[in-house]
Design a protein around this motif. Structure first.
Motif, PDB file in Angstrom:
ATOM      1  N   ARG A   1     -30.590  -0.179  13.625  1.00 38.95           N
ATOM      2  CA  ARG A   1     -30.888  -0.664  12.269  1.00 38.95           C
ATOM      3  C   ARG A   1     -30.687   0.453  11.254  1.00 38.95           C
ATOM      4  O   ARG A   1     -30.177   0.242  10.155  1.00 38.95           O
ATOM      5  CB  ARG A   1     -32.350  -1.138  12.180  1.00 38.95           C
ATOM      6  N   ASP A   2     -31.099   1.649  11.661  1.00 37.52           N
ATOM      7  CA  ASP A   2     -31.107   2.769  10.729  1.00 37.52           C
ATOM      8  C   ASP A   2     -29.708   3.365  10.524  1.00 37.52           C
ATOM      9  O   ASP A   2     -29.383   3.841   9.434  1.00 37.52           O
ATOM     10  CB  ASP A   2     -32.051   3.845  11.273  1.00 37.52           C
ATOM     11  N   SER A   3     -28.900   3.374  11.560  1.00 42.31           N
ATOM     12  CA  SER A   3     -27.542   3.943  11.486  1.00 42.31           C
ATOM     13  C   SER A   3     -26.559   2.920  12.051  1.00 42.31           C
ATOM     14  O   SER A   3     -26.011   3.106  13.160  1.00 42.31           O
ATOM     15  CB  SER A   3     -27.472   5.251  12.285  1.00 42.31           C
ATOM     16  N   PRO A   4     -26.308   1.818  11.321  1.00 37.02           N
ATOM     17  CA  PRO A   4     -25.538   0.695  11.888  1.00 37.02           C
ATOM     18  C   PRO A   4     -24.081   1.027  12.200  1.00 37.02           C
ATOM     19  O   PRO A   4     -23.446   0.324  12.985  1.00 37.02           O
ATOM     20  CB  PRO A   4     -25.646  -0.392  10.801  1.00 37.02           C
ATOM     21  N   GLN A   5     -23.561   2.095  11.641  1.00 32.23           N
ATOM     22  CA  GLN A   5     -22.158   2.444  11.887  1.00 32.23           C
ATOM     23  C   GLN A   5     -21.972   3.206  13.199  1.00 32.23           C
ATOM     24  O   GLN A   5     -20.835   3.476  13.602  1.00 32.23           O
ATOM     25  CB  GLN A   5     -21.606   3.257  10.699  1.00 32.23           C
ATOM     26  N   LYS A   6     -23.084   3.553  13.868  1.00 27.06           N
ATOM     27  CA  LYS A   6     -22.993   4.342  15.099  1.00 27.06           C
ATOM     28  C   LYS A   6     -23.383   3.499  16.309  1.00 27.06           C
ATOM     29  O   LYS A   6     -24.046   2.477  16.190  1.00 27.06           O
ATOM     30  CB  LYS A   6     -23.892   5.581  14.990  1.00 27.06           C
ATOM     31  N   ARG A   7     -22.953   3.989  17.486  1.00 24.73           N
ATOM     32  CA  ARG A   7     -23.249   3.290  18.733  1.00 24.73           C
ATOM     33  C   ARG A   7     -24.297   4.087  19.519  1.00 24.73           C
ATOM     34  O   ARG A   7     -24.161   5.317  19.644  1.00 24.73           O
ATOM     35  CB  ARG A   7     -21.970   3.149  19.545  1.00 24.73           C
TER      36      ARG A   7
ATOM     37  N   ARG B   1     -28.871   9.979  11.987  1.00 21.95           N
ATOM     38  CA  ARG B   1     -28.244   9.775  10.664  1.00 21.95           C
ATOM     39  C   ARG B   1     -27.252  10.890  10.366  1.00 21.95           C
ATOM     40  O   ARG B   1     -26.217  10.669   9.754  1.00 21.95           O
ATOM     41  CB  ARG B   1     -29.316   9.797   9.566  1.00 21.95           C
ATOM     42  N   GLU B   2     -27.599  12.098  10.812  1.00 21.02           N
ATOM     43  CA  GLU B   2     -26.826  13.278  10.390  1.00 21.02           C
ATOM     44  C   GLU B   2     -25.650  13.606  11.301  1.00 21.02           C
ATOM     45  O   GLU B   2     -24.677  14.198  10.861  1.00 21.02           O
ATOM     46  CB  GLU B   2     -27.766  14.500  10.354  1.00 21.02           C
ATOM     47  N   THR B   3     -25.735  13.253  12.579  1.00 22.48           N
ATOM     48  CA  THR B   3     -24.708  13.709  13.513  1.00 22.48           C
ATOM     49  C   THR B   3     -23.345  13.104  13.169  1.00 22.48           C
ATOM     50  O   THR B   3     -23.244  11.919  12.818  1.00 22.48           O
ATOM     51  CB  THR B   3     -25.069  13.344  14.977  1.00 22.48           C
ATOM     52  N   PRO B   4     -22.279  13.904  13.304  1.00 21.24           N
ATOM     53  CA  PRO B   4     -20.947  13.338  13.091  1.00 21.24           C
ATOM     54  C   PRO B   4     -20.474  12.489  14.278  1.00 21.24           C
ATOM     55  O   PRO B   4     -19.476  11.782  14.169  1.00 21.24           O
ATOM     56  CB  PRO B   4     -20.066  14.583  12.922  1.00 21.24           C
ATOM     57  N   ALA B   5     -21.192  12.550  15.398  1.00 22.18           N
ATOM     58  CA  ALA B   5     -20.769  11.794  16.591  1.00 22.18           C
ATOM     59  C   ALA B   5     -20.865  10.284  16.324  1.00 22.18           C
ATOM     60  O   ALA B   5     -21.834   9.811  15.728  1.00 22.18           O
ATOM     61  CB  ALA B   5     -21.642  12.169  17.784  1.00 22.18           C
TER      62      ALA B   5
END
Ligand code: SF4
Length: 295
Positions: free
Chosen positions: A234-240, A213-217
């Motif tokens: 599910r928890d961080s849908p904007q990340k891969r 959730r926290e990483t800028p990557a």
């Protein structure tokens, strides 16, 4: 799934199949499941995970009925250690306390002073009065702890490891990093020290979820069992999220199918029982861990 069965709580580990996680009332790592098992009120608990997780729920909840949908689902690391191994280690290191990772049988926990999970192992070791610790049964988690404590750590057995995490290599991590420039690499402390040395973040599955959730990557390479990836998505849908290796699959976790969970709820079996005095002695080690303040 338990909507039609209000007397049942379904607890699922982060590594089980995604459809089982979707059906669960709670999904978490070993520490979260141990805590949740004591905080729910239903007379039946169904544990979707390997056998030591169901045993732990039964030990902590002697007045409730714990169901394990597939009793053949065992942790390969837990199977490598016997209570006799712990007794032999105590004889070799008489001044040491015994810390048992929860990935152990009830009989091994019964010989331990305190339990730990990958989420709290360093805190558990540092909470002890003893300067020496016999740490069972994961040599990689033991090395992770040894690097973060002033205490002397004896890893027992010398060959103890999770075969799934042990199989991940530093070269695979480097190859994944090269394929995904700018990605952050997260690995579990059950991976080898060589893998941990090339990672950006080392933590339990719960810690990985928080870090994701926290990483800028924008892309995260995940060095743990692939079952965590749908949870991260599910928890961080904007990340891969990409696996560090396609081979990070625990076959015993994958034995827990939705059909088996449904059958366990319908038949109220198989029931997990832990005989006395093993259950009481193991409960002491588990409750000592749970009594530590939450991080
Ligand atoms: S992933 Fe490893 S430690 Fe976890 S249950 Fe499977 S064999 Fe055991």
């Amino acid at each position: 799934m338990t909507r039609n069965h209000p007397d049942v709580t379904l607890l699922a580990h982060n590594y089980v199949r995604p459809e089982v996680q979707d059906a669960a009332d709670f999904v978490g790592d070993s520490l979260e499941l141990a805590r949740l098992a004591t905080r729910t009120a239903t007379p039946y608990l169904v544990v979707a995970g390997v056998d030591f997780m169901a045993e732990t729920a039964a030990i902590l909840n002697p007045d409730r009925t714990v169901l394990h949908p597939e009793p053949c689902s065992s942790c390969a690391m837990a199977l490598r250690l016997t209570p006799g191994d712990v007794l032999a280690a105590r004889a070799a290191h008489p001044d040491a306390a015994v810390v048992a990772y929860v990935n152990t049988s009830a009989a091994v926990k019964a010989e331990a002073d305190i339990c730990c999970t990958s989420a709290n192992a360093v805190r558990v070791v540092n909470s002890l009065d003893e300067d020496e610790v016999i740490f069972v049964p994961d040599r990689n988690l033991a090395a992770y702890v040894a690097a973060r404590t002033a205490k002397t750590i004896h890893a027992v057995p010398a060959i103890g490891c999770c075969p799934v995490h042990q199989a991940l290599t530093a070269d695979e991590v480097r190859a994944a990093r090269a394929a995904h420039p700018g990605a952050e690499v997260m690995v579990h402390p059950e991976t080898t020290p060589a893998v941990q040395a090339v990672a950006d973040f080392i933590g339990s599955t719960a810690a990985m979820i928080r870090r994701a959730r926290e990483t800028p990557a924008a892309t995260v390479i995940v060095g743990t069992e692939v079952g965590l990836i749908p949870r991260l998505e599910r928890d961080s849908p904007q990340k891969r999220f990409v696996p560090a290796s396609p081979y990070l699959v625990c076959p015993d976790m994958k034995m827990i199918t939705l059909e088996l969970v449904e059958a366990a709820i319908a038949t109220r079996s198989p029931v997990v029982t832990v005989p006395e005095p093993v259950a009481s002695r193991a409960r002491t080690a588990l409750e000592r861990m749970l009594a530590l303040p939450e991080a």
